[in-house]
Design a protein around this motif. Structure first.
Motif, mmCIF file in Angstrom:
data_model
loop_
_atom_site.group_PDB
_atom_site.id
_atom_site.type_symbol
_atom_site.label_atom_id
_atom_site.label_comp_id
_atom_site.label_asym_id
_atom_site.label_seq_id
_atom_site.Cartn_x
_atom_site.Cartn_y
_atom_site.Cartn_z
ATOM 1 N N ARG A 162 1.076 4.062 -3.141
ATOM 2 C CA ARG A 162 1.141 5.436 -2.881
ATOM 3 C C ARG A 162 2.247 6.339 -3.210
ATOM 4 N N HIS A 220 -2.610 4.317 -9.831
ATOM 5 C CA HIS A 220 -3.881 4.694 -9.601
ATOM 6 C C HIS A 220 -4.652 3.751 -8.852
ATOM 7 N N PHE A 221 -5.307 4.322 -7.749
ATOM 8 C CA PHE A 221 -6.256 3.590 -7.066
ATOM 9 C C PHE A 221 -7.597 3.684 -7.685
ATOM 10 N N HIS A 222 -8.112 2.614 -8.037
ATOM 11 C CA HIS A 222 -9.524 2.575 -8.533
ATOM 12 C C HIS A 222 -10.528 2.616 -7.270
ATOM 13 N N VAL A 223 -10.109 1.845 -6.253
ATOM 14 C CA VAL A 223 -10.860 1.704 -4.870
ATOM 15 C C VAL A 223 -9.804 2.093 -3.939
ATOM 16 N N GLU A 224 -10.094 3.199 -3.128
ATOM 17 C CA GLU A 224 -8.909 3.620 -2.115
ATOM 18 C C GLU A 224 -9.291 2.439 -0.995
ATOM 19 N N PRO A 225 -8.122 2.172 -0.285
ATOM 20 C CA PRO A 225 -7.897 1.372 0.907
ATOM 21 C C PRO A 225 -9.244 1.369 1.863
ATOM 22 N N LYS A 226 -9.778 0.506 2.150
ATOM 23 C CA LYS A 226 -10.881 0.313 3.089
ATOM 24 C C LYS A 226 -11.060 -1.056 3.859
ATOM 25 N N LEU A 282 0.694 -0.999 -0.066
ATOM 26 C CA LEU A 282 0.044 -0.024 0.176
ATOM 27 C C LEU A 282 0.889 1.340 -0.063
ATOM 28 N N GLN A 328 2.728 6.787 -6.933
ATOM 29 C CA GLN A 328 1.444 7.225 -7.261
ATOM 30 C C GLN A 328 0.694 6.600 -8.143
ATOM 31 N N PHE A 373 -7.622 -2.862 -1.143
ATOM 32 C CA PHE A 373 -7.698 -1.626 -2.224
ATOM 33 C C PHE A 373 -7.587 -2.339 -3.520
#
Length: 147
Positions: free
Chosen positions: A85, A90-96, A81, A88, A109
């Motif tokens: 970051r 591209h996150f399609h879905v941010e960490p959750k 992760l 840089q 993520f």
């Protein structure tokens, strides 16, 4: 059964960009390469980027197609992760955190590579949920149709 390795082949339109994203960005180790394909080591598993001239189009969402890794150590999840970051990506879905408080709880993520492939990275709070916890029917965030 002795340790086995997973293999996945996926489409790309530019092998140099593939190398930049997967090796320099994600941290994969590059293997053999030809004008048509590039072998990548992702956490000990074999990915093969296959060059195609067919148009690659964005998916509407993460379902039904994505691939990735389930980490068994949360520190490894955190390291990737952080790398994503830092580079840089591209996150399609941010960490959750998904399904908090349940045996199926996990961190997740999604990254999107330059060719519209989605990669999911997970860490389960309870390892038995990776293949078990059969009493829980919900898989992912997609709303399942009821019949």
């Amino acid at each position: 059964m002795e340790k086995v390795l997973f293999h996945l082949s996926f489409p790309v339109s530019d092998l140099a960009l593939t190398r930049t994203y997967y090796v320099d960005g994600l941290g994969c180790e590059a293997g053999r390469e030809s004008p048509a394909s590039l072998i990548l080591n992702l956490c000990g598993h074999q990915l093969v980027a296959q060059h195609t001239d067919e148009p690659l189009t964005p998916q509407k969402g993460i379902y039904p197609r994505h691939f990735g890794i389930i980490f068994t150590d949360e520190r490894d999840f955190e390291a990737l992760l952080g790398r994503a970051r830092d580079r840089q990506l591209h996150f399609h879905v941010e960490p959750k955190r998904r399904f908090a408080g349940l045996v199926t709880e996990h961190r997740s993520f999604f990254l999107e590579d330059p060719f519209y492939n989605f990669l999911e990275f997970k860490f389960y709070a309870h390892p038995e949920a990776i293949f078990g916890a059969l009493e829980f029917k919900r898989i992912g965030d997609r709303q399942e149709a009821t019949v």
